[in-house]
Each structure stands twice: as structure tokens, then as C-alpha cells.
Scaffold this motif. Structure first.
Motif, PDB file in Angstrom:
ATOM      1  N   VAL A 164       0.825  -1.207   0.000  1.00 34.74           N
ATOM      2  CA  VAL A 164       0.000   0.000   0.000  1.00 34.74           C
ATOM      3  C   VAL A 164       0.862   1.261   0.000  1.00 34.74           C
ATOM      4  CG1 VAL A 164      -1.840   1.257   1.177  1.00 34.74           C
ATOM      5  CG2 VAL A 164      -1.777  -1.249   1.298  1.00 34.74           C
ATOM      6  N   THR A 165       0.450   2.213  -0.816  1.00 33.31           N
ATOM      7  CA  THR A 165       1.041   3.547  -0.818  1.00 33.31           C
ATOM      8  C   THR A 165      -0.073   4.578  -0.667  1.00 33.31           C
ATOM      9  OG1 THR A 165       2.824   2.838  -2.308  1.00 33.31           O
ATOM     10  CG2 THR A 165       2.443   5.213  -2.105  1.00 33.31           C
ATOM     11  N   VAL A 166       0.123   5.534   0.221  1.00 26.87           N
ATOM     12  CA  VAL A 166      -0.816   6.642   0.406  1.00 26.87           C
ATOM     13  C   VAL A 166      -0.170   7.901  -0.150  1.00 26.87           C
ATOM     14  CG1 VAL A 166      -2.044   8.086   2.071  1.00 26.87           C
ATOM     15  CG2 VAL A 166      -1.867   5.620   2.452  1.00 26.87           C
ATOM     16  N   VAL A 167      -0.911   8.642  -0.970  1.00 25.17           N
ATOM     17  CA  VAL A 167      -0.402   9.872  -1.562  1.00 25.17           C
ATOM     18  C   VAL A 167      -1.337  11.015  -1.211  1.00 25.17           C
ATOM     19  CG1 VAL A 167       0.359  11.012  -3.685  1.00 25.17           C
ATOM     20  CG2 VAL A 167       0.519   8.518  -3.490  1.00 25.17           C
ATOM     21  N   ASP A 168      -0.768  12.117  -0.744  1.00 29.42           N
ATOM     22  CA  ASP A 168      -1.585  13.288  -0.417  1.00 29.42           C
ATOM     23  C   ASP A 168      -0.771  14.538  -0.698  1.00 29.42           C
ATOM     24  OD1 ASP A 168      -3.636  14.903   0.450  1.00 29.42           O
ATOM     25  OD2 ASP A 168      -3.940  13.843   2.333  1.00 29.42           O
ATOM     26  N   VAL A 169      -1.470  15.675  -0.771  1.00 27.50           N
ATOM     27  CA  VAL A 169      -0.796  16.943  -1.039  1.00 27.50           C
ATOM     28  C   VAL A 169      -0.219  17.533   0.236  1.00 27.50           C
ATOM     29  CG1 VAL A 169      -2.208  17.411  -3.059  1.00 27.50           C
ATOM     30  CG2 VAL A 169      -2.948  18.253  -0.832  1.00 27.50           C
ATOM     31  N   VAL A 170      -0.656  17.039   1.384  1.00 21.70           N
ATOM     32  CA  VAL A 170      -0.133  17.475   2.687  1.00 21.70           C
ATOM     33  C   VAL A 170       0.154  16.235   3.522  1.00 21.70           C
ATOM     34  CG1 VAL A 170      -1.353  19.693   2.661  1.00 21.70           C
ATOM     35  CG2 VAL A 170      -2.468  17.675   3.634  1.00 21.70           C
ATOM     36  N   THR A 171       0.826  16.432   4.635  1.00 20.04           N
ATOM     37  CA  THR A 171       1.124  15.320   5.527  1.00 20.04           C
ATOM     38  C   THR A 171      -0.175  14.688   6.031  1.00 20.04           C
ATOM     39  OG1 THR A 171       3.159  16.386   6.264  1.00 20.04           O
ATOM     40  CG2 THR A 171       2.277  14.635   7.658  1.00 20.04           C
ATOM     41  N   PRO A 172      -0.361  13.391   5.840  1.00 16.31           N
ATOM     42  CA  PRO A 172      -1.602  12.749   6.261  1.00 16.31           C
ATOM     43  C   PRO A 172      -1.947  13.008   7.725  1.00 16.31           C
ATOM     44  CG  PRO A 172      -0.378  11.268   4.855  1.00 16.31           C
ATOM     45  CD  PRO A 172       0.512  12.457   5.107  1.00 16.31           C
ATOM     46  N   LEU A 173      -3.214  13.341   7.949  1.00 11.65           N
ATOM     47  CA  LEU A 173      -3.824  13.515   9.267  1.00 11.65           C
ATOM     48  C   LEU A 173      -3.305  14.715  10.051  1.00 11.65           C
ATOM     49  CD1 LEU A 173      -4.065   9.810  10.486  1.00 11.65           C
ATOM     50  CD2 LEU A 173      -5.896  11.232   9.545  1.00 11.65           C
ATOM     51  N   LEU A 174      -2.329  15.452   9.538  1.00 12.21           N
ATOM     52  CA  LEU A 174      -1.787  16.577  10.289  1.00 12.21           C
ATOM     53  C   LEU A 174      -2.845  17.637  10.555  1.00 12.21           C
ATOM     54  CD1 LEU A 174       0.633  17.997  11.569  1.00 12.21           C
ATOM     55  CD2 LEU A 174       1.168  18.962   9.309  1.00 12.21           C
ATOM     56  N   SER A 175      -3.672  17.919   9.555  1.00  8.72           N
ATOM     57  CA  SER A 175      -4.682  18.962   9.713  1.00  8.72           C
ATOM     58  C   SER A 175      -5.860  18.518  10.576  1.00  8.72           C
ATOM     59  CB  SER A 175      -5.207  19.409   8.345  1.00  8.72           C
ATOM     60  OG  SER A 175      -5.887  18.343   7.699  1.00  8.72           O
ATOM     61  N   ARG A 176      -5.943  17.230  10.875  1.00  8.05           N
ATOM     62  CA  ARG A 176      -7.019  16.719  11.706  1.00  8.05           C
ATOM     63  C   ARG A 176      -6.546  16.387  13.117  1.00  8.05           C
ATOM     64  NH1 ARG A 176     -10.988  18.612  10.550  1.00  8.05           N
ATOM     65  NH2 ARG A 176     -12.357  16.952  11.293  1.00  8.05           N
ATOM     66  N   LEU A 177      -5.378  15.756  13.224  1.00  8.13           N
ATOM     67  CA  LEU A 177      -4.921  15.251  14.522  1.00  8.13           C
ATOM     68  C   LEU A 177      -3.802  16.072  15.137  1.00  8.13           C
ATOM     69  CD1 LEU A 177      -4.897  11.377  13.914  1.00  8.13           C
ATOM     70  CD2 LEU A 177      -6.709  12.818  14.877  1.00  8.13           C
ATOM     71  N   GLY A 178      -3.227  17.003  14.382  1.00  7.01           N
ATOM     72  CA  GLY A 178      -2.108  17.762  14.912  1.00  7.01           C
ATOM     73  C   GLY A 178      -0.805  16.975  14.802  1.00  7.01           C
ATOM     74  N   PRO A 179       0.331  17.609  15.130  1.00  6.18           N
ATOM     75  CA  PRO A 179       1.635  16.967  14.889  1.00  6.18           C
ATOM     76  C   PRO A 179       1.898  15.706  15.702  1.00  6.18           C
ATOM     77  CG  PRO A 179       1.881  19.046  16.083  1.00  6.18           C
ATOM     78  CD  PRO A 179       0.463  18.982  15.622  1.00  6.18           C
ATOM     79  N   ALA A 180       1.509  15.688  16.967  1.00  8.25           N
ATOM     80  CA  ALA A 180       1.852  14.541  17.811  1.00  8.25           C
ATOM     81  C   ALA A 180       1.128  13.274  17.373  1.00  8.25           C
ATOM     82  CB  ALA A 180       1.538  14.851  19.277  1.00  8.25           C
ATOM     83  N   LEU A 181      -0.182  13.353  17.209  1.00  8.75           N
ATOM     84  CA  LEU A 181      -0.953  12.163  16.850  1.00  8.75           C
ATOM     85  C   LEU A 181      -0.750  11.765  15.400  1.00  8.75           C
ATOM     86  CD1 LEU A 181      -4.347  12.611  18.749  1.00  8.75           C
ATOM     87  CD2 LEU A 181      -2.445  11.098  19.296  1.00  8.75           C
ATOM     88  N   SER A 182      -0.601  12.734  14.499  1.00 11.71           N
ATOM     89  CA  SER A 182      -0.367  12.367  13.097  1.00 11.71           C
ATOM     90  C   SER A 182       0.971  11.659  12.946  1.00 11.71           C
ATOM     91  CB  SER A 182      -0.441  13.597  12.192  1.00 11.71           C
ATOM     92  OG  SER A 182       0.572  14.535  12.513  1.00 11.71           O
ATOM     93  N   ALA A 183       1.993  12.119  13.677  1.00 13.23           N
ATOM     94  CA  ALA A 183       3.295  11.444  13.627  1.00 13.23           C
ATOM     95  C   ALA A 183       3.192  10.022  14.153  1.00 13.23           C
ATOM     96  CB  ALA A 183       4.323  12.235  14.429  1.00 13.23           C
ATOM     97  N   LEU A 184       2.382   9.833  15.204  1.00 16.36           N
ATOM     98  CA  LEU A 184       2.179   8.491  15.748  1.00 16.36           C
ATOM     99  C   LEU A 184       1.516   7.584  14.710  1.00 16.36           C
ATOM    100  CD1 LEU A 184       2.322   6.717  18.345  1.00 16.36           C
ATOM    101  CD2 LEU A 184      -0.013   7.452  18.809  1.00 16.36           C
ATOM    102  N   CYS A 185       0.520   8.117  13.999  1.00 16.41           N
ATOM    103  CA  CYS A 185      -0.176   7.327  12.978  1.00 16.41           C
ATOM    104  C   CYS A 185       0.763   6.966  11.825  1.00 16.41           C
ATOM    105  CB  CYS A 185      -1.379   8.095  12.457  1.00 16.41           C
ATOM    106  SG  CYS A 185      -2.735   8.238  13.638  1.00 16.41           S
ATOM    107  N   LEU A 186       1.599   7.905  11.415  1.00 17.98           N
ATOM    108  CA  LEU A 186       2.527   7.624  10.317  1.00 17.98           C
ATOM    109  C   LEU A 186       3.567   6.589  10.733  1.00 17.98           C
ATOM    110  CD1 LEU A 186       3.089  11.175   8.777  1.00 17.98           C
ATOM    111  CD2 LEU A 186       1.665   9.312   7.930  1.00 17.98           C
ATOM    112  N   GLU A 187       3.988   6.646  11.976  1.00 13.15           N
ATOM    113  CA  GLU A 187       4.923   5.647  12.492  1.00 13.15           C
ATOM    114  C   GLU A 187       4.280   4.264  12.482  1.00 13.15           C
ATOM    115  OE1 GLU A 187       5.951   5.039  16.919  1.00 13.15           O
ATOM    116  OE2 GLU A 187       7.561   6.322  16.164  1.00 13.15           O
TER     117      GLU A 187
END
Length: 379
Positions: A164-187
Motif C-alpha cells: 500500500v502507498t498513500v499519496v496526499d498533497v499534505v502530511t496525512p492527518l496533520l490537519s485533523r490530529l495535529g503533529p503529535a498524533l499524526s506522527a504516531l499514525c505515520l509511524e
């Protein structure tokens, strides 16, 4: 209390079904007719990208209870509204008279290209069933969009053994979850073998023999090929049937804090928008549909809702890559969180920010998160 004898609910959706149940719960004993464009009875959507898609939950587990005395018309959509005569115009050519109207016509998947090209999206039950079949024959999957839905799709595809590859124009989930939780999800996504590409420019879908199989950045800088490309880039409110009615339409049907649109007309769910910060904002989430439905039902009957929409603390949740995240309050949370219990490193934590609270794989009930979201964290 306003006297009404026939309420028409346009949209056999989560919001429409909840509003129907709320009307009965408030003592409304008149006729209720629900009109749904899909061929299915009302159902809930969150399991579609999770258990239904991977096959761990049966398709019929999503259906919702409807009062037995409510008439439910499935496979019939609304195409127009005559406010002068109080008539809803249907795809069949018939017209339904009402003296109370609930607009709950929901939204449809947003596309990257023109309608009719064959993009694969996940919005309804039939979409989930079709996508499940398509995934069975695919090895590589590319998902356009890294929001809640896109990441849940990616998680389900990875669980099925797909690359699976996810492609987006911005960092996934950053605009919804903020930096801490979005980084956790990407990890967590990386731990499940999911690759993430951020383009910074728009995306286009490419096709092979009529099948979506490629995502290309608008500037042509890169392209991702796969057996299957899935589009998950948000939704569009279904308001076309309300054009030329004089109702306020700005990024959805505009409501006041009690979900009122016009005399005798209320709205709830994904189709609605509210005035906020100089614009019109939609909150197309499951919990918002339920809370608005109760408020709309009370307003339609001329009662003051227990909790006006403006005072409602929104609640969100998502499950992906072994993370069950539930949030109450405003998104995205601002700044770094205060960890009340657990730890982000351990992927089990209770967190607070000013105006927001979150539980990550942590057993905190919704009322507790709501209470925490209404308090400033102590340092």
C-alpha cells in the motif's frame, strides 16, 4: 409545541434515521416518511472502511433500527423541492407533501477527475462490497488522500496483505490530529509496511483498461502505479435538489445553532454547514450526525433542544494500524499534549490540549473525554 402531522425525512442516512427515532422519542405521533436514494435500508457508515471491507463483519451488521411505523422509501431520491406547496419532488416523478421537512441527504465522494471516468471511492455499502472484491484481485494499492478515510482504507488493505502507498498533497492527518498524533499514525503505518508520499501539488488518476491504476502529481514530478487506485479525498454535500429553492446553500445547507434552515425545515448530518470564522464549515462525522439529529427533531417540533449545536462538544474516532484513537473537542489540537496517563511511545495514552482530549488505545469513555476537553490542562 408545533403541531405537525406528516414529516418527510430526505435521506435514509445515519442522521435521517436518528432524527426519525428522535421524533418518536419526543412523542411525535404523526406520519413519518423517509426517502433514501440507495436501495438499502438505513445503515451506519464507519464499519465500511474497517470490518466490512476486510470481511470481519457481515454486510448486514451495519443496518440501523427504524421505528416500525415509519414509511421507508428506498431506491428513490429527491430531485426538487416546492416550498410554496410543501412538496418534495422524487426521482419517480411522484411528489410527497409535508408539513415538516428534515434535510438529511448526506454527501457523496469527492472525485479527482470528471464523473463517469470510473474512479473507485468508498462512500456507501455497495462501494465497500465492490472494493472488497477489487482488493481480492490486487497486489498493489495506491490511495489518494491521507485523511481519516484514506488511512483507514490503507490500514484495511495492508491487513489484507496488500502493498500500500498513500499519496496526499499534505502530511496525512496533520490537519485533523495535529503533529503529535499524526506522527504516531505515520509511524504505525510504516510499521505495517505502508508507504506515504506527500506531493505538495494536486493529483490525477490514470487508468489501464478502464481500471484506475495510477496516481500522478499535477506537476508530473512523480507517478505511482498499482493494480488498484482508490480515491479518498473528502466529500461533497448533496444539495443539488435544493437549488433555486431560496434556502441558504454555502458548502452545504446552512443551519442555525438549533439546526433550523427555514420555517418548518431543519437539517442534520453531512449535508449541513454552519457559519463560523467568516466562512461556512461542515463537520461530516458520525457523532455530529447523531447530535444534530436530536437537535433538529426538537426544533422541528417547536421545542428547545437540550444542547444547542453551538454548545455541543464534537467527538471523533478512527481506527487504523493498530491504533484506536478517540477525540473530543476541536481539531486539530493545538501544540504539544499533556500526557495524563500512559505514553505516546507505548501507543497507549490519555492526552489533553486546551479544548481537546484524546484516548489512544486507552479505555476512556466519551463523557470523560468530553469533560477533559472542556478543561484546560494543568502543567
Amino acid at each position: 409545541m408545533t403541531t405537525r402531522r406528516h414529516v418527510v425525512v430526505v435521506g435514509a442516512s445515519q442522521a435521517g434515521c436518528a432524527c426519525t427515532n428522535a421524533l418518536r422519542g419526543l412523542g411525535f405521533d404523526g406520519d413519518i416518511t423517509m426517502v433514501g436514494a440507495e436501495p438499502h435500508p438505513p445503515y451506519t457508515r464507519p464499519p465500511l472502511s474497517k470490518g466490512v471491507l476486510v470481511g470481519s463483519e457481515p454486510d448486514d451488521s451495519v443496518f440501523l433500527p427504524v421505528p416500525g411505523d415509519a414509511e421507508v422509501l428506498t431506491g428513490i431520491g429527491a430531485v426538487g423541492l416546492d416550498r410554496d406547496k410543501n412538496l418534495v419532488e422524487l426521482t419517480t416523478g411522484d411528489k410527497l407533501r409535508y408539513d415538516g421537512l428534515v434535510i438529511a441527504s448526506g454527501a457523496r465522494a469527492r472525485l479527482l477527475g470528471d464523473p463517469g471516468q470510473g474512479e473507485i471511492t468508498l462512500r456507501g455499502l455497495d462501494d465497500a462490497v465492490a472494493l472488497r472484491k477489487s482488493l481480492a484481485g490486487a497486489r498493489d494499492v495506491v490511495v489518494a488522500g491521507g485523511g481519516f478515510l484514506g488511512m483507514e482504507l490503507a490500514s484495511s488493505a495492508a491487513a489484507l496483505g496488500k502493498s500500500v502507498t498513500v499519496v496526499d498533497v499534505v502530511t496525512p492527518l496533520l490537519s485533523r490530529l495535529g503533529p503529535a498524533l499524526s506522527a504516531l499514525c505515520l509511524e504505525a503505518a510504516a510499521d505495517h509496511g505502508v508507504r506515504v508520499r506527500v506531493t505538495g501539488t494536486g493529483l490525477q488518476v490514470g487508468f489501464t483498461d478502464g481500471r484506475p491504476s495510477r496516481l500522478t502529481s499535477a506537476d508530473g514530478a512523480f507517478s505511482v502505479d498499482a493494480d488498484l487506485a482508490v480515491t479518498a479525498v473528502g466529500d461533497v454535500p448533496n444539495t443539488e435538489w435544493l437549488h433555486d429553492t431560496g434556502l441558504p446553500l454555502e458548502n452545504g445547507v446552512v443551519t442555525d445553532e438549533a439546526c433550523r434552515v427555514a420555517p418548518g425545515i431543519v437539517a442534520a448530518g453531512d449535508v449541513t454547514s454552519v457559519r463560523r470564522d467568516g466562512g461556512h464549515v461542515r463537520t461530516p462525522h458520525w457523532s455530529n450526525a447523531l447530535s444534530q439529529a436530536k437537535i433538529a427533531a426538537a426544533a422541528l417540533l417547536g421545542r428547545e433542544p437540550e444542547r444547542p449545536a453551538r454548545g455541543h462538544v464534537p467527538f471523533f474516532w478512527t481506527e487504523a494500524f493498530g491504533l484506536k484513537i478517540r477525540l473530543a473537542g476541536h481539531l486539530p489540537p493545538a501544540g504539544e499534549p499533556t500526557v495524563l496517563e500512559g505514553s505516546l511511545a507505548g501507543r497507549r495514552a490519555l492526552l489533553v490540549w486546551p479544548g481537546t482530549a484524546a484516548a489512544v488505545n486507552f479505555p476512556a469513555p466519551a463523557p470523560k473525554l468530553t469533560k477533559l476537553a472542556q478543561q484546560l490542562p494543568t502543567h
